[in-house]
Design a protein around this motif. Sequence first.
Motif, mmCIF file in Angstrom:
data_model
loop_
_atom_site.group_PDB
_atom_site.id
_atom_site.type_symbol
_atom_site.label_atom_id
_atom_site.label_comp_id
_atom_site.label_asym_id
_atom_site.label_seq_id
_atom_site.Cartn_x
_atom_site.Cartn_y
_atom_site.Cartn_z
ATOM 1 N N PHE A 189 0.824 -1.226 -0.061
ATOM 2 C CA PHE A 189 0.055 -0.110 -0.176
ATOM 3 C C PHE A 189 1.005 1.376 0.165
ATOM 4 O O PHE A 189 0.715 2.253 -0.805
ATOM 5 C CB PHE A 189 -0.860 -0.070 1.185
ATOM 6 N N TRP A 190 2.005 1.373 0.858
ATOM 7 C CA TRP A 190 2.990 2.499 0.927
ATOM 8 C C TRP A 190 3.588 2.803 -0.256
ATOM 9 O O TRP A 190 4.148 4.022 -0.587
ATOM 10 C CB TRP A 190 3.459 2.403 2.130
ATOM 11 N N ASP A 191 3.595 1.850 -1.171
ATOM 12 C CA ASP A 191 4.514 2.017 -2.255
ATOM 13 C C ASP A 191 3.742 2.225 -3.540
ATOM 14 O O ASP A 191 4.203 2.297 -4.657
ATOM 15 C CB ASP A 191 5.237 0.644 -2.659
ATOM 16 N N THR A 192 2.215 1.942 -3.492
ATOM 17 C CA THR A 192 1.416 2.290 -4.587
ATOM 18 C C THR A 192 1.358 3.573 -5.351
ATOM 19 O O THR A 192 1.279 4.450 -4.702
ATOM 20 C CB THR A 192 -0.115 1.803 -4.144
ATOM 21 N N THR A 193 1.517 3.613 -6.624
ATOM 22 C CA THR A 193 1.669 4.824 -7.359
ATOM 23 C C THR A 193 0.170 5.430 -7.620
ATOM 24 O O THR A 193 -0.653 4.455 -8.010
ATOM 25 C CB THR A 193 2.510 4.591 -8.435
ATOM 26 N N VAL A 227 -5.549 0.434 -12.618
ATOM 27 C CA VAL A 227 -6.121 -0.528 -12.151
ATOM 28 C C VAL A 227 -7.717 -0.107 -12.146
ATOM 29 O O VAL A 227 -8.798 -0.998 -12.415
ATOM 30 C CB VAL A 227 -5.835 -1.285 -10.885
ATOM 31 N N LEU A 228 -7.922 0.840 -11.570
ATOM 32 C CA LEU A 228 -9.283 1.277 -11.269
ATOM 33 C C LEU A 228 -9.989 1.540 -12.657
ATOM 34 O O LEU A 228 -11.157 1.590 -12.941
ATOM 35 C CB LEU A 228 -9.384 2.481 -10.455
ATOM 36 N N GLY A 229 -9.169 2.195 -13.397
ATOM 37 C CA GLY A 229 -9.728 2.334 -14.978
ATOM 38 C C GLY A 229 -10.219 1.363 -15.691
ATOM 39 O O GLY A 229 -11.196 1.326 -16.169
ATOM 40 N N VAL A 230 -9.172 0.149 -15.766
ATOM 41 C CA VAL A 230 -9.838 -0.948 -16.441
ATOM 42 C C VAL A 230 -10.953 -1.698 -15.562
ATOM 43 O O VAL A 230 -11.924 -2.298 -16.159
ATOM 44 C CB VAL A 230 -8.410 -1.879 -16.644
ATOM 45 N N ASN A 231 -10.718 -1.865 -14.244
ATOM 46 C CA ASN A 231 -11.412 -2.631 -13.522
ATOM 47 C C ASN A 231 -12.994 -1.937 -12.735
ATOM 48 O O ASN A 231 -13.911 -2.829 -12.690
ATOM 49 C CB ASN A 231 -10.823 -3.165 -12.194
ATOM 50 N N LEU A 232 -12.920 -0.494 -13.009
ATOM 51 C CA LEU A 232 -14.253 0.017 -12.445
ATOM 52 C C LEU A 232 -14.772 1.042 -13.483
ATOM 53 O O LEU A 232 -15.951 0.908 -13.656
ATOM 54 C CB LEU A 232 -13.769 0.420 -11.123
ATOM 55 N N THR A 257 -5.210 -1.800 -4.570
ATOM 56 C CA THR A 257 -6.073 -1.178 -5.667
ATOM 57 C C THR A 257 -6.987 -2.224 -6.581
ATOM 58 O O THR A 257 -8.149 -1.881 -6.569
ATOM 59 C CB THR A 257 -5.071 -0.549 -6.747
ATOM 60 N N TYR A 258 -6.622 -3.369 -6.627
ATOM 61 C CA TYR A 258 -7.523 -4.609 -7.149
ATOM 62 C C TYR A 258 -8.877 -4.638 -6.247
ATOM 63 O O TYR A 258 -9.875 -4.722 -6.708
ATOM 64 C CB TYR A 258 -6.730 -5.852 -7.120
ATOM 65 N N CYS A 259 -8.501 -4.620 -4.822
ATOM 66 C CA CYS A 259 -9.641 -4.940 -4.005
ATOM 67 C C CYS A 259 -10.500 -3.562 -4.124
ATOM 68 O O CYS A 259 -11.744 -3.867 -3.953
ATOM 69 C CB CYS A 259 -9.100 -5.123 -2.485
ATOM 70 N N CYS A 260 -10.122 -2.452 -4.037
ATOM 71 C CA CYS A 260 -10.865 -1.103 -4.215
ATOM 72 C C CYS A 260 -11.685 -1.380 -5.465
ATOM 73 O O CYS A 260 -12.855 -1.048 -5.513
ATOM 74 C CB CYS A 260 -9.986 -0.044 -4.396
#
Length: 255
Positions: free
Chosen positions: A99-103, A110-115, A155-158
């Motif tokens: 989490f602390w390294d997520t850019t 991830v959110l663009g494709v998945n949600l 990000t995937y879980c979100c």
Amino acid sequence: MRLEGKVAIVTGGGSGIGQVIAEQLASEGASVVIDYVGSADGAEKTAETINKQHGKGEIYLADVTSVEQTKRLVEEAWSRYGSADILVNNAGIEIRADFWDTTEEDYDKVLGVNLRGPFFLTQAFVRRLRAEKKPGRIINISSVHEDMAFPGFSTYCCSKGGMRMLMRDLAVELGPLGITCNNVAPGAIITPINKSLLENKPKLNALLQNIPLNRLGEPKDVASLVAFLASDEAGYINGATLTVDGGLMRNYHEQ
């Protein structure tokens, strides 16, 4: 065949679960628009398999992160086949990071494709159905991680948690139009996205100990359920997440 005369759009139809879903829907009589982005050869193979079995399948390049391309994808289905009755939001990605390294870039990707992608593609799909006063089926390929924690993949879980609430909201909002919306939530399935897991025997064996059926799922396990949800037999199922995980969620313990 229970999907005879229906037209389906399947995103991410060039590999893994999406490829088998497209083939399954076609085998049950649906004409399928096979959407792809980075797997042209795979999409061609999907269409070839469908057509060899005397089904109807055509490929179309559309990036679900582009609203304009999603609109064109829906119009392409109507142009080629005169309808679009079934939408399978299958395209998805995951990027591992603490989490602390997520850019910001990885989050947006991830959110663009998945949600975001499924949101606006579904909107285009519904707008056309509403204009034509036709019912329809929306089936999202979610994940057990719409509900279950997955450290290193925030990000995937979100994205999958967001898809769960989007599905529930649309089930209520679109139900009066005769449009159902449901999620299929796979657990550990043998697909390219799980390549690193399959190659890591200690990690794989630890996971198998958490699955009561003691095996990974096959794409066919997911595709069969999708075909059922797309059919008239599932006409009264709306607003549900159906899990395909061999019992993993009921027996999972983080290592």
